[in-house]
Write a protein that holds these residues in place. Structure first.
Motif: not given
Lengths: 207, 201
Positions: A26-28, A79-81, A155-165
């Motif tokens: 969210a901060t990102l 977030a990745l960490d 790309k990474l941000r989207k992938a992380l969000y999709q992980f949370t989804e």
């Protein structure tokens, strides 16, 4: 009994890290949206960003955009960490799609190491040592090969969000089962409020 | 003074200067997000001065619309996330300020040139604030099970302190800028010019 208690503690830890990850994302998001200043659209003489010792408006814009980019990378690293910490505690949360994205970046330890170096420079004002400079160079090189830092970041941000989804919808189980049962009953109402499609609660992937 | 000491001073100065740019950019973003928040809440009348979860849900929907719905993925979550979107940059600015204070305290002991009475006074008078900043920064960078407690404590103090935290943040940033400007003229400039001459020959 002890094993069960350990599993419960691990579940709580994973959920806490999950929410921390969402906060970092969210901060990102806040740093990503309408934060860059375009040198072409913005009239240079209207800019006054107040950087010490920087007179030229063009240089001010460049410095601002570079700073914002570095902070975004630092937050993305956070977030990745969080993700790596979650899968360390619970390997079943490993996301194949996210891992496939990360595989595109070559030596992942060097790549992540570069991001970590940026994070440490931002939050600890550390002067990188030789090894850290090397990982930073690797990170920059990979970004250049893959279309630029912003492209890699998005790309990474989207992938992380999709992980949370996947975690929210139950494909990857972060919450207790009764929570997913409750969401399956209440979700249509929530989604109607937002006026979007109604995804189904997915069953966990079979082992 | 040894040449190695002068070079070290220059490196530390450049790190702090770069960091001051990060802090300044973050303050700009924080200000923009705050203005966006003000604009968003103008579109509806919150129930009272202290937002309830219902109000945050409305803000969440409105902000999601502004940001493009599904591309944000911030749709099904707690109000805390939408608060984080609007006030996250401000929190990062606090972390960056603490980093400057921490760095100052460490390098000030290495060289007298970096000692600044105004920053020392600021740190002395706002010791409790700086302790809170440290805990808050660590809760963001190094998540632990008691993260939320530290963050709640910081926010409680933020809302209840007789010294507004935002004023302390801005004051801190200004003090560090003045400090960097002062030591530039006291010796860093000379070393920079010497180094620059050597590298361009």
């Amino acid at each position: 009994m002890t094993i069960q208690r350990d599993e419960e503690m691990d579940s709580i830890k994973v959920r806490n890290i999950f929410w921390t990850m969402r906060m970092n994302l969210a901060t990102l998001e806040a740093f990503l949206r309408k934060s860059f200043i375009s040198p072409t659209l913005q009239k240079a003489d209207e800019i006054e960003l107040g950087f010490l010792g920087i007179q030229s408006k063009e240089d001010q814009i460049k410095i601002h955009n570079q700073s914002i980019m570095r902070i975004q990378i630092a937050l993305l690293f956070q977030a990745l960490d969080n993700y790596f910490e979650m899968i360390k505690i619970n390997p079943e949360l490993r996301d194949q799609d996210l891992n496939a994205i990360l595989d595109q970046f070559g030596n992942i330890d060097e790549f992540i190491g570069g991001m970590r170096t940026i994070r440490n420079c931002i939050f600890h004002i550390q002067n990188p040592n030789q090894r850290e400079k090397q990982s930073l160079a690797t990170f920059d090189e990979v970004c250049n090969q893959k279309g630029g830092s912003l492209e890699v970041l998005c790309k990474l941000r989207k992938a992380l969000y999709q992980f949370t989804e996947k975690c929210f919808f139950g494909e990857l189980r972060v919450f207790p089962n009764h929570v997913y049962d409750m969401m399956e009953n209440e979700k249509p109402e929530i989604l109607e409020r937002f006026g979007i499609r109604k995804p189904e609660i997915k069953k966990p992937l079979s082992k | 003074m040894k040449k190695s000491t002068k070079i070290k001073q220059l490196i530390e100065y450049q790190l702090l200067l770069q960091h001051s740019f990060h802090l300044r950019s973050t303050l700009h973003i924080a200000h923009d997000r705050y203005l966006q928040f003000e604009k968003t809440i103008q579109d509806f009348e919150p129930s009272d001065a202290l937002f309830r979860d219902d109000d945050w849900m409305k803000i969440q929907i409105q902000t999601s619309k502004e940001l493009g719905w599904f591309s944000t993925k911030m749709l099904l979550d707690l109000p805390q996330e939408i608060k984080q979107y609007h006030f996250g940059p401000q929190q990062i600015a606090f972390c960056l300020l603490y980093a400057m204070i921490e760095k100052y305290k460490s390098i000030m002991q290495i060289t007298p040139l970096f000692k600044d009475e105004n920053i020392d006074k600021y740190c002395y008078e706002n010791n409790q604030f700086i302790k809170l900043l440290k805990d808050f920064r660590n809760s963001i960078l190094h998540p632990r099970y008691d993260n939320s407690k530290k963050q709640v404590k910081f926010l409680e103090e933020y809302n209840n302190s007789d010294k507004p935290f935002l004023s302390l943040l801005i004051k801190g940033e200004v003090l560090f800028k003045n400090f960097l400007q002062r030591i530039w003229h006291l010796g860093i400039k000379e070393q920079w010019e010497v180094t620059h001459d050597n590298t361009t020959r």
